[in-house]
Write a protein that holds these residues in place. Structure first.
Motif, PDB file in Angstrom:
ATOM      1  N   VAL A  42       0.861  -1.176   0.000  1.00 12.39           N
ATOM      2  CA  VAL A  42       0.000   0.000   0.000  1.00 12.39           C
ATOM      3  C   VAL A  42       0.899   1.228   0.000  1.00 12.39           C
ATOM      4  O   VAL A  42       1.725   1.407   0.886  1.00 12.39           O
ATOM      5  N   GLY A  43       0.716   2.081  -1.003  1.00 13.40           N
ATOM      6  CA  GLY A  43       1.566   3.248  -1.180  1.00 13.40           C
ATOM      7  C   GLY A  43       1.196   4.411  -0.281  1.00 13.40           C
ATOM      8  O   GLY A  43       0.162   4.407   0.396  1.00 13.40           O
ATOM      9  N   PRO A  44       2.041   5.448  -0.299  1.00 14.84           N
ATOM     10  CA  PRO A  44       1.798   6.626   0.526  1.00 14.84           C
ATOM     11  C   PRO A  44       0.492   7.321   0.148  1.00 14.84           C
ATOM     12  O   PRO A  44       0.106   7.354  -1.019  1.00 14.84           O
ATOM     13  N   ASN A  45      -0.167   7.850   1.173  1.00 12.52           N
ATOM     14  CA  ASN A  45      -1.413   8.600   1.027  1.00 12.52           C
ATOM     15  C   ASN A  45      -2.562   7.783   0.450  1.00 12.52           C
ATOM     16  O   ASN A  45      -3.587   8.349   0.074  1.00 12.52           O
ATOM     17  N   ALA A  46      -2.404   6.478   0.376  1.00 10.00           N
ATOM     18  CA  ALA A  46      -3.522   5.613  -0.012  1.00 10.00           C
ATOM     19  C   ALA A  46      -4.463   5.502   1.178  1.00 10.00           C
ATOM     20  O   ALA A  46      -4.055   5.657   2.327  1.00 10.00           O
ATOM     21  N   SER A  47      -5.735   5.214   0.896  1.00 10.88           N
ATOM     22  CA  SER A  47      -6.740   5.071   1.936  1.00 10.88           C
ATOM     23  C   SER A  47      -7.468   3.748   1.729  1.00 10.88           C
ATOM     24  O   SER A  47      -8.063   3.528   0.675  1.00 10.88           O
TER      25      SER A  47
END
Length: 165
Positions: A42-47
């Motif tokens: 899961v990448g950065p700033n993913a929700s």
């Protein structure tokens, strides 16, 4: 360098399970209840969440949103994609900037019609939305279908179909 939020063991709290091999950037947001399988990234700033189940070997790109959805194994959700009220098969590609709009839709399965049900889209195995694709509520995409950038799809897309603008 990625900052990992969960490492070293499966984490389970009320409504929250993350496999020990999942790599979740510290800037990602996880909202319970969720289940995140092995080898997920899961990448950065993913929700992620609420109400999300993420299968094995799934990649969720930076800034992507996945909620009220089931994402099956080997699926790729691109950067800044939005996936709401969606079910995917295995090996699906939801490219960068694609949008699965959640909300009520009408779907016919066999002879049964389901009206006003919360279904963004159902994407069968190996369907590929290559980027910037918009799915209207109730869209069904057959296995191996390819949806090219900038398309808006609705209704039923046949297996193996190729959809362009």
């Amino acid at each position: 360098m990625s900052r990992e939020l969960f490492t070293g063991g499966t984490i389970a709290r009320s409504g929250h399970a993350v496999h020990d091999t999942a790599r979740i950037d510290a800037e990602a947001s996880i909202t319970e209840p969720v289940a995140i399988g092995p080898d997920v990234e899961v990448g950065p700033n993913a929700s992620i969440g609420p109400y999300a189940s993420i299968g094995e070997n799934v990649s969720i790109g930076p800034g992507a949103v996945v909620e009220n959805s089931v994402v099956d194994d080997d699926t790729r959700v691109g950067a800044n994609a939005t996936v709401i009220d969606c079910v995917t098969g295995q090996g699906v590609l939801i490219g960068p900037g694609s949008v699965v709009l959640g909300g009520p839709g009408d779907v016919q399965v066999g002879s049964r019609v389901f009206e006003n049900k919360p279904l963004g889209a159902l994407l069968a195995d190996r369907a590929a939305a290559t980027g910037g694709v918009t799915f209207t509520p109730g869209t069904l995409v057959g296995s191996g279908a390819t949806l090219h950038p900038g398309t808006t799809v609705h209704g039923t897309i046949a297996a193996g179909a190729e959809v362009t603008r």
